[in-house]
Design a protein around this motif. Structure first.
Motif, mmCIF file in Angstrom:
data_model
loop_
_atom_site.group_PDB
_atom_site.id
_atom_site.type_symbol
_atom_site.label_atom_id
_atom_site.label_comp_id
_atom_site.label_asym_id
_atom_site.label_seq_id
_atom_site.Cartn_x
_atom_site.Cartn_y
_atom_site.Cartn_z
ATOM 1 N N CYS A 30 -35.106 -49.818 18.175
ATOM 2 C CA CYS A 30 -33.817 -49.323 17.692
ATOM 3 C C CYS A 30 -33.561 -49.727 16.243
ATOM 4 N N LYS A 33 -34.163 -47.150 13.398
ATOM 5 C CA LYS A 33 -33.320 -45.963 13.206
ATOM 6 C C LYS A 33 -32.697 -45.983 11.815
ATOM 7 N N GLU A 38 -27.007 -44.584 14.769
ATOM 8 C CA GLU A 38 -28.220 -44.298 15.548
ATOM 9 C C GLU A 38 -28.764 -45.560 16.215
ATOM 10 N N ARG A 39 -28.718 -46.688 15.503
ATOM 11 C CA ARG A 39 -29.157 -47.957 16.091
ATOM 12 C C ARG A 39 -28.285 -48.331 17.288
ATOM 13 N N GLN A 41 -26.463 -46.329 19.180
ATOM 14 C CA GLN A 41 -26.730 -45.385 20.274
ATOM 15 C C GLN A 41 -28.037 -45.715 20.978
ATOM 16 N N CYS A 42 -29.053 -46.030 20.204
ATOM 17 C CA CYS A 42 -30.361 -46.392 20.762
ATOM 18 C C CYS A 42 -30.231 -47.608 21.674
ATOM 19 N N TYR A 45 -28.247 -46.609 24.935
ATOM 20 C CA TYR A 45 -29.059 -45.821 25.862
ATOM 21 C C TYR A 45 -30.205 -46.645 26.441
ATOM 22 N N GLY A 46 -30.816 -47.462 25.591
ATOM 23 C CA GLY A 46 -31.894 -48.323 26.070
ATOM 24 C C GLY A 46 -31.407 -49.307 27.115
#
Length: 119
Positions: A30, A33, A38-39, A41-42, A45-46
């Motif tokens: 992440c 990103k 984006e980091r 969100q990553c 989700y992860g």
């Protein structure tokens, strides 16, 4: 003598690769990103995916007739201990994601031992 040096080189490379892999954390992906959004969100989700795998793989072990009852008790004890550390030691998604991924690795080693397929 050449075979000895070749074997020594392979051993050195294998040791280095193993140590490098041990230093890698799930959240490191992440960090690559482009933006903070984006980091974040990553990581979110992860973490969700890792937690689903922890839950699903643990349940598969507990439901399997291949796993002895004593091992199931040990799994539950270690899971309870991990859950306490998970809540106590972490305050952000990055830490939670790394801990969940590490727990999945532990669970999957036990699954391999008893030939139970992971999620």
């Amino acid at each position: 003598m050449r075979k000895f040096f070749a074997a020594l080189a392979i051993l050195a490379i294998s040791t280095f690769a193993t140590q490098a892999q041990a230093q890698f954390r799930a959240s490191d992906v992440c960090k690559m990103k482009r933006s903070q959004y984006e980091r974040d969100q990553c990581l979110e989700y992860g973490l969700r995916g890792s937690m689903l795998r922890v839950k699903g793989n643990t349940q598969r072990l507990l439901d399997s007739n291949r796993v002895p009852e004593l091992e199931k008790e040990n799994i539950l004890k270690s899971h309870k201990k991990w859950g306490g550390q998970f809540e106590r030691n972490c305050s952000d998604n990055e830490c939670h994601y790394d801990m969940a991924s590490a727990r999945n690795s532990e669970i999957e080693k036990i699954m391999a031992k008893y030939n139970v397929a992971p999620m």
